[in-house]
Design a protein around this motif. Sequence first.
Motif, mmCIF file in Angstrom:
data_model
loop_
_atom_site.group_PDB
_atom_site.id
_atom_site.type_symbol
_atom_site.label_atom_id
_atom_site.label_comp_id
_atom_site.label_asym_id
_atom_site.label_seq_id
_atom_site.Cartn_x
_atom_site.Cartn_y
_atom_site.Cartn_z
ATOM 1 N N TYR A 103 -2.765 -4.947 -2.758
ATOM 2 C CA TYR A 103 -3.627 -6.058 -2.389
ATOM 3 C C TYR A 103 -3.343 -7.228 -3.322
ATOM 4 C CZ TYR A 103 -6.671 -2.977 0.396
ATOM 5 O OH TYR A 103 -7.169 -2.111 1.332
ATOM 6 N N GLN B 66 -5.165 -10.774 -4.911
ATOM 7 C CA GLN B 66 -6.388 -11.550 -5.099
ATOM 8 C C GLN B 66 -6.019 -12.857 -5.785
ATOM 9 O OE1 GLN B 66 -9.437 -9.981 -7.749
ATOM 10 N NE2 GLN B 66 -11.045 -10.880 -6.504
ATOM 11 N N PRO C 22 -10.005 -14.570 -0.418
ATOM 12 C CA PRO C 22 -10.547 -13.224 -0.682
ATOM 13 C C PRO C 22 -9.403 -12.227 -0.893
ATOM 14 C CG PRO C 22 -11.484 -14.165 1.314
ATOM 15 C CD PRO C 22 -10.342 -15.037 0.932
ATOM 16 N N LEU C 23 -9.740 -11.099 -1.452
ATOM 17 C CA LEU C 23 -8.779 -10.005 -1.571
ATOM 18 C C LEU C 23 -8.143 -9.727 -0.215
ATOM 19 C CD1 LEU C 23 -10.705 -7.661 -3.905
ATOM 20 C CD2 LEU C 23 -8.214 -7.667 -3.836
ATOM 21 N N LEU D 183 -4.927 -7.539 1.989
ATOM 22 C CA LEU D 183 -3.951 -6.462 2.004
ATOM 23 C C LEU D 183 -2.542 -7.010 2.130
ATOM 24 C CD1 LEU D 183 -3.557 -3.303 2.301
ATOM 25 C CD2 LEU D 183 -3.451 -3.759 4.759
ATOM 26 N N LEU E 2 -3.824 -11.966 -9.015
ATOM 27 C CA LEU E 2 -4.058 -10.610 -9.492
ATOM 28 C C LEU E 2 -3.585 -9.665 -8.389
ATOM 29 C CD1 LEU E 2 -5.384 -8.751 -11.693
ATOM 30 C CD2 LEU E 2 -7.466 -8.865 -10.295
ATOM 31 N N LEU F 2 -3.422 -5.920 -7.053
ATOM 32 C CA LEU F 2 -4.163 -4.674 -7.208
ATOM 33 C C LEU F 2 -3.545 -3.582 -6.356
ATOM 34 C CD1 LEU F 2 -7.676 -6.286 -7.018
ATOM 35 C CD2 LEU F 2 -6.879 -4.960 -8.960
ATOM 36 N N PHE G 231 -9.119 1.791 -6.838
ATOM 37 C CA PHE G 231 -8.238 0.718 -7.289
ATOM 38 C C PHE G 231 -7.822 0.888 -8.737
ATOM 39 C CE2 PHE G 231 -8.094 -2.559 -3.959
ATOM 40 C CZ PHE G 231 -9.000 -2.023 -3.070
ATOM 41 N N GLY G 232 -6.610 0.394 -9.025
ATOM 42 C CA GLY G 232 -6.142 0.277 -10.392
ATOM 43 C C GLY G 232 -6.687 -0.985 -11.038
ATOM 44 N N PRO G 233 -6.370 -1.205 -12.332
ATOM 45 C CA PRO G 233 -6.923 -2.351 -13.056
ATOM 46 C C PRO G 233 -6.250 -3.679 -12.716
ATOM 47 C CG PRO G 233 -5.487 -1.102 -14.471
ATOM 48 C CD PRO G 233 -5.593 -0.323 -13.198
ATOM 49 N N ARG H 235 -2.066 -9.099 -13.682
ATOM 50 C CA ARG H 235 -2.289 -10.535 -13.535
ATOM 51 C C ARG H 235 -0.948 -11.243 -13.694
ATOM 52 N NH1 ARG H 235 -6.779 -13.119 -12.815
ATOM 53 N NH2 ARG H 235 -8.069 -11.344 -13.461
ATOM 54 N N GLY I 135 -11.055 -7.849 -14.093
ATOM 55 C CA GLY I 135 -10.446 -7.703 -12.779
ATOM 56 C C GLY I 135 -10.521 -6.320 -12.174
ATOM 57 N N GLN I 136 -10.955 -5.350 -12.937
ATOM 58 C CA GLN I 136 -11.020 -3.980 -12.415
ATOM 59 C C GLN I 136 -12.075 -3.847 -11.328
ATOM 60 O OE1 GLN I 136 -9.550 -0.596 -13.757
ATOM 61 N NE2 GLN I 136 -10.194 -0.270 -11.639
ATOM 62 N N LEU I 137 -11.685 -3.288 -10.185
ATOM 63 C CA LEU I 137 -12.631 -2.996 -9.103
ATOM 64 C C LEU I 137 -13.174 -1.594 -9.307
ATOM 65 C CD1 LEU I 137 -10.928 -4.387 -5.883
ATOM 66 C CD2 LEU I 137 -13.120 -5.092 -6.814
ATOM 67 N N ASN J 91 -15.596 1.390 -8.002
ATOM 68 C CA ASN J 91 -16.277 1.879 -6.804
ATOM 69 C C ASN J 91 -17.760 2.111 -7.091
ATOM 70 O OD1 ASN J 91 -13.454 2.318 -6.376
ATOM 71 N ND2 ASN J 91 -13.998 3.652 -4.669
ATOM 72 N N LYS K 125 -7.232 -0.834 7.058
ATOM 73 C CA LYS K 125 -7.186 -1.591 5.812
ATOM 74 C C LYS K 125 -8.610 -1.973 5.448
ATOM 75 C CE LYS K 125 -6.709 -6.061 8.112
ATOM 76 N NZ LYS K 125 -5.863 -7.285 8.268
ATOM 77 N N LEU K 126 -8.812 -2.307 4.185
ATOM 78 C CA LEU K 126 -10.096 -2.837 3.756
ATOM 79 C C LEU K 126 -10.087 -4.349 3.927
ATOM 80 C CD1 LEU K 126 -11.044 -0.923 0.479
ATOM 81 C CD2 LEU K 126 -12.128 -0.768 2.721
ATOM 82 N N PHE L 241 -12.223 -7.553 2.840
ATOM 83 C CA PHE L 241 -13.204 -7.890 1.811
ATOM 84 C C PHE L 241 -13.980 -9.143 2.174
ATOM 85 C CE2 PHE L 241 -12.428 -5.194 -1.927
ATOM 86 C CZ PHE L 241 -11.294 -4.525 -1.522
ATOM 87 N N GLY L 242 -15.251 -9.183 1.774
ATOM 88 C CA GLY L 242 -15.997 -10.421 1.766
ATOM 89 C C GLY L 242 -15.602 -11.252 0.556
ATOM 90 N N LYS L 243 -16.201 -12.432 0.454
ATOM 91 C CA LYS L 243 -15.857 -13.329 -0.651
ATOM 92 C C LYS L 243 -16.596 -12.965 -1.931
ATOM 93 C CE LYS L 243 -14.603 -17.258 2.225
ATOM 94 N NZ LYS L 243 -14.853 -18.686 2.566
#
Lengths: 116, 112
Positions: free
Chosen positions: A35, A37, A42-43, A45, A88, A90, A107-109, A112, B41-43, B45, B99-100, B102-104
């Motif tokens: 992904y 960002q 927005p994020l 794919l 970024l 991801l 997700f990974g970290p 950047r 920046g880490q997502l 869950n 796929k995911l 995402f919203g903003k």
Amino acid sequence: ETGVTQTPRHLVMGMTNKKSLKCEQHLGHNAMYWYKQSAKKPLELMFVYSLEERVENNSVPSRFSPECPNSSHLFLHLHTLQPEDSALYLCASSQVPSSFSYNEQFFGPGTRLTVL
Amino acid sequence: GIQVEQSPPDLILQEGANSTLRCNFSDSVNNLQWFHQNPWGQLINLFYIPSGTKQNGRLSATTVATERYSLLYISSSQTTDSGVYFCAVGDLTQGGSEKLVFGKGTKLTVNP
């Protein structure tokens, strides 16, 4: 290591450089994702590998080249990038029953990336 | 493709306050996730919740799939809750995989 790891965490490159991003998942999953960002979007794919087969290329320019040598590793090879590619990046993984479904993604970290 | 809208875009709270974040989506979904993105920046869950209600400590989430929305509740907020909260839903891609989308995001700031 646990979960999803990414290296490097930060990368600065010139437009003529070639570099690679690496992702490794330690969750026993069989699908991996890239992904992007960026500040203004927005994020979104980029690529999906499911059961080691690329099943999605979301209209990504050819200067981005993914590679999935096995179910635990995913690479993103970069060449002749543009400054607008700074973002970024991801990586994520999930366990899917088949190539056409998905479960919870982890997700990974992130890496950047700055393109000068 | 499916559209995901989150509200509010920004939220500022005092420590200890409660809050509700909303996610609306434009079509029926089989998958929905809530994430917290930390300053690095880490997502992280929070919930995998395509329907129903789940709770994890001070956080809980409810998805009403038939009405196409999900809510994330944060109670007794702490400064460490600050960050951006994303809702993401599963959508079929042209290649047939999911796929995911995402919203903003909702940017939450919790002040001491």
